[in-house]
Each structure stands twice: as structure tokens, then as C-alpha cells.
Design a protein around this motif. Structure first.
Motif, PDB file in Angstrom:
ATOM      1  N   ARG A 261       0.828  -1.201   0.000  1.00  0.00           N
ATOM      2  CA  ARG A 261       0.000   0.000   0.000  1.00  0.00           C
ATOM      3  C   ARG A 261       0.868   1.258   0.000  1.00  0.00           C
ATOM      4  NH1 ARG A 261      -5.371  -0.414   1.418  1.00  0.00           N
ATOM      5  NH2 ARG A 261      -6.126  -2.563   1.643  1.00  0.00           N
TER       6      ARG A 261
ATOM      7  N   TRP B 190      -4.691   5.116   2.754  1.00  0.00           N
ATOM      8  CA  TRP B 190      -3.802   4.082   2.229  1.00  0.00           C
ATOM      9  C   TRP B 190      -4.565   3.241   1.228  1.00  0.00           C
ATOM     10  CZ3 TRP B 190       1.328   3.841   3.186  1.00  0.00           C
ATOM     11  CH2 TRP B 190       1.809   4.646   4.222  1.00  0.00           C
ATOM     12  N   GLN B 191      -3.965   3.027   0.062  1.00  0.00           N
ATOM     13  CA  GLN B 191      -4.586   2.265  -1.003  1.00  0.00           C
ATOM     14  C   GLN B 191      -3.549   1.352  -1.632  1.00  0.00           C
ATOM     15  OE1 GLN B 191      -5.892   5.232  -3.802  1.00  0.00           O
ATOM     16  NE2 GLN B 191      -3.917   5.312  -4.834  1.00  0.00           N
TER      17      GLN B 191
END
Length: 439
Positions: free
Chosen positions: A318, A334-335
Motif C-alpha cells: 500500500r 492508504w490504497q
């Protein structure tokens, strides 16, 4: 003042005139804005910028590395004035040693204004600049003319020396004549590389990258087999990202020219920029290019992310991404590292530049002593604020992370035990919270 003189390679001529005056000095504008062509030399005034490059020695080394003719570093000279630097450069090119005293012992033939009168001055016993300067000024002006006195005064820095400073054009456009007629498209590459080098110098000086450019060539014939020919033929190159380097552009140019057929022999070549964009300086990654084993090159960052995501799973790797929210704890999420970044719909908050880089999650309640917030047992002095924030009204109370509507007054506070901290007072409850710590 400190002047550096450099002898550039011959300038391409067409019809007896320089195609682009000052084009050979574009690369030097990266190091100082005061660059001029004085007779046969390129002059750089570096007294105000040499400290930015690490001092005189470091600047000279960079100039030797990046000059178009850096294979001949001996043709560099340094002087207190432009004319002294030019004189020392002429001595270097003639393989003559520099004098002990500057500028007094410089030979007469190193000053252009004295060359037409060299024989008359030698009959008077003059051999150096100091010998000429010692003659009576009134008689010298009557015999040689005022320009000689002005040139000597400028060489000693006793009067101003206006120079034609080199400035960059708003758009790049350069045309050169080929040394020989080109009958194939691949024969244009050698001169095309010289044009690309000039384009790179222009882009670096303007801190821009090229997105589209046009290469055009001029036909030597007007008719062939009885059919009229257009005077010019051109092709257009486009890049996905702004570029300054010429290696990729040369590769694109070579591939395009490989499929190009010339209608007639070519005698001139032209290059101009169609679209450019500002180019921010490249930031270095956390992983150096040589982070691999000895003798191996490091892996590019994006390739490393792709490989780790494929091995561990997209959700296991992430990265932070900006989020449209004014609450500090909700400004990023957060991705997955390879997920495309969503475009931001709000302008960045200029106040965030003064916020601490380290946030306390969740905000920590503070004790009160005589209605003053305390941290580590000592009262905090409120030094800046309040900075009011109201956001999150669209979320219900108790929402994840956001806690619904946030109505806060932020302050910069300090005490001897905690240092500089960022705190806020909840306007609904009146309680105080610690939300950030300054390094």
C-alpha cells in the motif's frame, strides 16, 4: 568579479551569417545568467553564482564536464575582467605561458583594440598592456584614438564594459546547413543529433521538457523528373512525458527516419519545438540505482512495486494517497500501491504547510490545570492560534476515523517538557486534545 572564458567550436554559417547568435552559450545559462559572446570566446561572469555550485573549483569541474567541447579542457581561462579572461584564453590557445603580473604583463596582441597599432607601439618600446598604459593619455588618444583608451580602461575594470548578454528565445527554433548533401533519411541523424544537443541546452536553461517537436529538411532541388517539389518536408515527434534528455528523442528520430523516404537530396535541416511543459527537478528515490549486487544495476522503483504486488498480492502493498477532506487525520488514505490515484477536486490547503508532519492517532486528551491544557505535568503556553476548522458535517456522529462533524480551534503550544506541539479545543465539549508533534 570573476570571469571565465571558453573557446567554443566553430559556429555553423549559412550565407555568411550565424544561424542562431548565442546558441552555443545556451548550455552555460544553467550556471549563471551573465553569459556573453565576446569576439571569438564565450564569457561567463560567475562571482555571484559559484557558491551555489560548491565553490570555484567545483563549478569549473562541472563546466568542463558539461561543455560541448569538454574533451579540450585546456581552453578555459579565468580573469578579473572579461578582457583579461579573453587575453589569457588567447595565450592558452597559442601555447604561450601566462605572465606573472596580471594584467600588467599581458602582451599587446592579446587586446584586440591594440592589434592595428602594434607596429607603431613597438617602435615606442611598448610590449605589454602596462607599457601602453604608461604613455601620456592625451597623446595616445590623438595617435591611436579614444577606443584604445576605453579598451584599456575596461581591461583594468576602471569603466563599465557593456556586453551583449545571451538571452533565451521563448520558443526553440534552429536551422543549420548540412556539410554535404544528404540522399538518405538516415544521413540526417548526425546533424540531427547536433540540433538535439542545442534543444537540450535550451530546455535545461528554461527548466522545461519537450512534448512535441518538428524536424524539417530542405530540398536542394525544385523539380525532379519534371515534377515540382515542395521546398520543405517535415515529421513530428511526440512524447508521453516532458523530456530533456536526447537519447530517447534520438531513438524516436532514428525509428521515424528509417521509414522516411527523401523526395530529393537535402541541404538544410531545421528543428523547432511545438509543445513544452515545465519540468520539476527529478527527486532521488530511496533505493539507489546501484542497490543490487556488485556489478548489477538496481531495479527501477515502479518495476519493484509491480513485482512485489504480483508476488504478495495487490492488497499487501500500500501507499498513501491524497483525499478530499479538510480534517488533518482524513487528508490521506492508504490504497494499493498500483491503484491509479484519484484526481483531487479541492485545492490544497495553504495552511497545511505550517502543520506538524507527525500526527497523534487518535488525538490524545489533555489534562487541565487552572483552565490551561497540560502535557507531561506542565502547562502549555499557547503561542499561535486559534485556527478554526469545521468539517465532516455530512458524516453521522461516530463515523470511522472522522467522528462526524469536527468543530475545533487549533493552537501551536509549547512547554519545556514536551517541546512544540499542535493541540486543539473541541468547541462542542470544551475538551483539549494533542493532535501533532513538531520535530
Amino acid at each position: 568579479m570573476r570571469w571565465l572564458a571558453w573557446l567554443p567550436p566553430p559556429i555553423e554559417l549559412q550565407g555568411g551569417a550565424a544561424l542562431q547568435p548565442g546558441a552555443q552559450g545556451w548550455w552555460a545559462l544553467r550556471f549563471t545568467p551573465r553569459v556573453a559572446l565576446l569576439e571569438e570566446a564565450l564569457l561567463l561572469e560567475v562571482a555571484g553564482t559559484e557558491r551555489l555550485w560548491g565553490g570555484p573549483a567545483a563549478l569549473r569541474e562541472r563546466l568542463r564536464e558539461q561543455a560541448p567541447a569538454h574533451r579540450q579542457p585546456r581552453f578555459w581561462a579565468e580573469g578579473a575582467t572579461a578582457w583579461q579572461a579573453l587575453a589569457l584564453l588567447r595565450l592558452q590557445c597559442a601555447d604561450r605561458p601566462p605572465p606573472r603580473r596580471l594584467p600588467h604583463d599581458l602582451p599587446m596582441d592579446t587586446l584586440s583594440a591594440l592589434r592595428p597599432h602594434a607596429q607603431a607601439l613597438e617602435h615606442l618600446g611598448c610590449r605589454t598592456w602596462a607599457d601602453v598604459r604608461a604613455l601620456p593619455r592625451a597623446g595616445l588618444a590623438r595617435r591611436l584614438g579614444a577606443p584604445c583608451l576605453v579598451a584599456l580602461d575596461r581591461a583594468w575594470h576602471e569603466c563599465g564594459q557593456p556586453l551583449p548578454w545571451i538571452t533565451l528565445p521563448e520558443h526553440f527554433s534552429l536551422e543549420v546547413e548540412l556539410p554535404a548533401l544528404a540522399e538518405s533519411a538516415q544521413a540526417l541523424l548526425w546533424t540531427g543529433q547536433r540540433l538535439l544537443d542545442a534543444l537540450q541546452a535550451w530546455l535545461r536553461a528554461r527548466q522545461r521538457g519537450v512534448l512535441a517537436l518538428e524536424l524539417a529538411w530542405h530540398h536542394d532541388l525544385r523539380r525532379i523528373d519534371g515534377q515540382p517539389l515542395p521546398p520543405w518536408q517535415a515529421l513530428e515527434l511526440r512524447t508521453a512525458e516532458p523530456l530533456q534528455g536526447t537519447q530517447h528523442l534520438r531513438r524516436l528520430l532514428s525509428e521515424r527516419l528509417a521509414h522516411q523516404r527523401l523526395a530529393a537530396p537535402v541541404d538544410r535541416l531545421a528543428l523547432r519545438s511545438l509543445q513544452t511543459a515545465p519540468l520539476a527537478p527529478a527527486s532521488h528515490g530511496l533505493l539507489s540505482p546501484g542497490a543490487g549486487k556488485a556489478g548489477e544495476e538496481g531495479e527501477p522503483w515502479h518495476q519493484l512495486l509491480e513485482r512485489l504486488s504480483a508476488r504478495l498480492g495487490a492488497q499487501c502493498l500500500r501507499s498513501p494517497a491524497l483525499h478530499d477532506d479538510h480534517r488533518p487525520e482524513r487528508m490521506q488514505r492508504w490504497q494499493p500501491a498500483l491503484a491509479p490515484a484519484a484526481p483531487s477536486r479541492t485545492a490544497p490547503d495553504g495552511r497545511a504547510a505550517l502543520w506538524p508532519a507527525w500526527l497523534v492517532r487518535p488525538p490524545r486528551p489533555l489534562d487541565l490545570r487552572s483552565d490551561r491544557p497540560c502535557l507531561h505535568g506542565q502547562p502549555l503556553a499557547l503561542l499561535a492560534g486559534p485556527e478554526r476548522l469545521e468539517s465532516g458535517w455530512w458524516e453521522p456522529p461516530g463515523a470511522a476515523d472522522g467522528q462526524g462533524l469536527a468543530r475545533r480551534d487549533y493552537f501551536v503550544a509549547h512547554n519545556a517538557a514536551a517541546g512544540w506541539v499542535w493541540i486543539f479545543r473541541d468547541r462542542a465539549s470544551g475538551d483539549w486534545f494533542l493532535h501533532g508533534v513538531y520535530a
